[in-house]
Write a protein that holds these residues in place. Structure first.
Motif, PDB file in Angstrom:
ATOM      1  N   GLN A   1      -8.009   3.618  -1.578  1.00  0.00           N
ATOM      2  CA  GLN A   1      -7.807   3.646  -3.030  1.00  0.00           C
ATOM      3  C   GLN A   1      -6.750   2.639  -3.463  1.00  0.00           C
ATOM      4  O   GLN A   1      -6.911   1.929  -4.460  1.00  0.00           O
ATOM      5  CB  GLN A   1      -7.423   5.054  -3.475  1.00  0.00           C
ATOM      6  CG  GLN A   1      -8.554   6.060  -3.392  1.00  0.00           C
ATOM      7  CD  GLN A   1      -8.104   7.474  -3.722  1.00  0.00           C
ATOM      8  OE1 GLN A   1      -6.987   7.709  -4.186  1.00  0.00           O
ATOM      9  NE2 GLN A   1      -8.987   8.444  -3.475  1.00  0.00           N
ATOM     10  N   ARG A   2      -5.654   2.569  -2.700  1.00  0.00           N
ATOM     11  CA  ARG A   2      -4.591   1.619  -3.024  1.00  0.00           C
ATOM     12  C   ARG A   2      -5.083   0.177  -2.895  1.00  0.00           C
ATOM     13  O   ARG A   2      -4.761  -0.673  -3.726  1.00  0.00           O
ATOM     14  CB  ARG A   2      -3.389   1.843  -2.114  1.00  0.00           C
ATOM     15  CG  ARG A   2      -2.607   3.094  -2.425  1.00  0.00           C
ATOM     16  CD  ARG A   2      -1.790   2.940  -3.710  1.00  0.00           C
ATOM     17  NE  ARG A   2      -0.774   1.909  -3.556  1.00  0.00           N
ATOM     18  CZ  ARG A   2      -0.624   0.878  -4.388  1.00  0.00           C
ATOM     19  NH1 ARG A   2      -1.440   0.726  -5.426  1.00  0.00           N
ATOM     20  NH2 ARG A   2       0.337   0.001  -4.190  1.00  0.00           N
TER      21      ARG A   2
ATOM     22  N   SER B   1       5.421   5.769  -1.891  1.00  0.00           N
ATOM     23  CA  SER B   1       4.603   6.873  -1.397  1.00  0.00           C
ATOM     24  C   SER B   1       5.462   7.751  -0.484  1.00  0.00           C
ATOM     25  O   SER B   1       6.628   7.453  -0.240  1.00  0.00           O
ATOM     26  CB  SER B   1       3.398   6.344  -0.612  1.00  0.00           C
ATOM     27  OG  SER B   1       3.796   5.861   0.665  1.00  0.00           O
TER      28      SER B   1
ATOM     29  N   PHE C   1      -6.431   7.497   0.865  1.00  0.00           N
ATOM     30  CA  PHE C   1      -5.283   6.985   0.110  1.00  0.00           C
ATOM     31  C   PHE C   1      -5.168   5.467   0.258  1.00  0.00           C
ATOM     32  O   PHE C   1      -4.986   4.742  -0.736  1.00  0.00           O
ATOM     33  CB  PHE C   1      -3.999   7.657   0.599  1.00  0.00           C
ATOM     34  CG  PHE C   1      -2.741   7.050   0.069  1.00  0.00           C
ATOM     35  CD1 PHE C   1      -2.274   7.366  -1.191  1.00  0.00           C
ATOM     36  CD2 PHE C   1      -2.016   6.121   0.831  1.00  0.00           C
ATOM     37  CE1 PHE C   1      -1.108   6.795  -1.694  1.00  0.00           C
ATOM     38  CE2 PHE C   1      -0.855   5.545   0.340  1.00  0.00           C
ATOM     39  CZ  PHE C   1      -0.406   5.880  -0.925  1.00  0.00           C
ATOM     40  N   ILE C   2      -5.279   4.964   1.499  1.00  0.00           N
ATOM     41  CA  ILE C   2      -5.155   3.522   1.740  1.00  0.00           C
ATOM     42  C   ILE C   2      -6.279   2.763   1.033  1.00  0.00           C
ATOM     43  O   ILE C   2      -6.037   1.738   0.375  1.00  0.00           O
ATOM     44  CB  ILE C   2      -5.173   3.226   3.252  1.00  0.00           C
ATOM     45  CG1 ILE C   2      -3.977   3.871   3.946  1.00  0.00           C
ATOM     46  CG2 ILE C   2      -5.167   1.715   3.497  1.00  0.00           C
ATOM     47  CD1 ILE C   2      -4.026   3.790   5.470  1.00  0.00           C
TER      48      ILE C   2
ATOM     49  N   VAL D   1       0.833  -1.204   0.000  1.00  0.00           N
ATOM     50  CA  VAL D   1       0.000   0.000   0.000  1.00  0.00           C
ATOM     51  C   VAL D   1       0.868   1.255   0.000  1.00  0.00           C
ATOM     52  O   VAL D   1       0.599   2.226  -0.721  1.00  0.00           O
ATOM     53  CB  VAL D   1      -0.945  -0.001   1.228  1.00  0.00           C
ATOM     54  CG1 VAL D   1      -1.532   1.402   1.457  1.00  0.00           C
ATOM     55  CG2 VAL D   1      -2.073  -1.007   1.036  1.00  0.00           C
TER      56      VAL D   1
ATOM     57  N   GLN E   1      -7.142  -0.748  -5.897  1.00  0.00           N
ATOM     58  CA  GLN E   1      -6.283  -1.012  -7.049  1.00  0.00           C
ATOM     59  C   GLN E   1      -5.635  -2.383  -6.944  1.00  0.00           C
ATOM     60  O   GLN E   1      -5.562  -3.140  -7.923  1.00  0.00           O
ATOM     61  CB  GLN E   1      -5.199   0.067  -7.150  1.00  0.00           C
ATOM     62  CG  GLN E   1      -5.728   1.454  -7.473  1.00  0.00           C
ATOM     63  CD  GLN E   1      -4.646   2.526  -7.327  1.00  0.00           C
ATOM     64  OE1 GLN E   1      -3.502   2.238  -6.977  1.00  0.00           O
ATOM     65  NE2 GLN E   1      -5.024   3.781  -7.584  1.00  0.00           N
ATOM     66  N   MET E   2      -5.160  -2.718  -5.737  1.00  0.00           N
ATOM     67  CA  MET E   2      -4.493  -4.004  -5.525  1.00  0.00           C
ATOM     68  C   MET E   2      -5.461  -5.170  -5.694  1.00  0.00           C
ATOM     69  O   MET E   2      -5.072  -6.245  -6.165  1.00  0.00           O
ATOM     70  CB  MET E   2      -3.858  -4.025  -4.138  1.00  0.00           C
ATOM     71  CG  MET E   2      -2.662  -3.094  -3.996  1.00  0.00           C
ATOM     72  SD  MET E   2      -2.159  -2.828  -2.270  1.00  0.00           S
ATOM     73  CE  MET E   2      -1.667  -4.505  -1.804  1.00  0.00           C
TER      74      MET E   2
END
Length: 252
Positions: A233-234, A61, A230-231, A57, A237-238
């Protein structure tokens, strides 16, 4: 001349390894009891399903992960006290502590509980009645609300142990009289790590008593909304690119 001096300064500045300041991200780990979700050796060499997901994650960054490893009960105290704001660990909506208050939008794993007993005296488990009179081995610090009523009524005896080695020893010392209730993934991982023979044990589904439930990343209840976004969203995606599944499969 001024422009040339400025360009020279910029080249020196970046070539000397200067970067913008990173932001700390405090990640909490349960010592000795959370494999394969969190695996650590003497507070270092961090890996495991949850740990690898957290690393992914925050890869590339502005956040730098600070690792904090504690016994379970002490970790909960640290999280409740918010000694480090914006902390991350793992949890579930099924748990009744700080690890269930603020969770990631995406689950990262689905938990299944099993009943482990010695293969020397196998028995068939169908309902909780089949365990009456037996001793149930449980890990110190963890809560088992589905079993508490039977323990309080004296229908089940309770043996608390600090780790998996101790749990396996109890089963071997008292075959037929003891059972170990735990997550299937944790039992399989620790049997493999300790090079124990699966055929020496009997493993049965315990879903009729403790239903399957999801594991999520767990956040500080007062986490910065931008960081939490942010977390999430990541993680989305993952999940979409299969990275979450790939990480889980490394340990199963």
């Amino acid at each position: 001349m001024k422009r040339r001096l400025m360009l020279t300064f910029m080249v020196v500045f970046f070539s000397n390894g200067y970067t913008f300041a990173s932001e700390p991200l405090d990640y909490y780990i349960i010592s000795s009891q959370a494999q394969p979700f969190q695996i650590e050796t003497d507070g270092s060499s961090h890996r495991g399903i949850v740990t690898d997901i957290v690393k992914a994650v925050f890869d590339d960054s502005q956040y730098e992960i600070n690792y904090h490893t504690y016994p379970f009960n002490r970790m909960i105290d640290k999280l409740d006290a918010r000694e480090n704001p914006n902390w991350v660990t793992y949890g579930s909506p099924s748990w009744g502590n700080i690890q269930s208050v603020n969770l990631s939008e995406e689950p990262i794993y689905n938990v299944k509980h099993v009943l482990l007993s010695s293969g020397k005296k196998p028995f068939e488990f169908k309902t909780i009645d089949d365990l009456y009179g037996k001793a149930v081995v449980l890990l110190i610090g963890f809560e088992y609300p589905n079993l508490e009523p039977y323990i309080k009524q004296g229908k089940l005896n309770e043996i608390r142990v600090k780790d998996y080695s101790a749990a396996f020893r109890v089963l071997n010392r008292a075959p037929g009289d003891t059972v170990f209730v735990e997550m299937e993934s944790r039992i399989k991982y620790n049997l493999n790590e300790q090079k124990l023979n699966f055929d020496d044990y009997q493993m049965q589904d315990f879903g009729s008593v403790i239903t399957n439930y999801p594991i999520h990343l767990a956040f500080d209840p007062k986490m910065d909304p931008k960081l939490q976004s942010f977390i999430n969203q990541r993680l989305a995606q993952m999940k979409d690119d299969g990275q979450l599944d790939d990480i889980v499969q490394r340990y199963l």
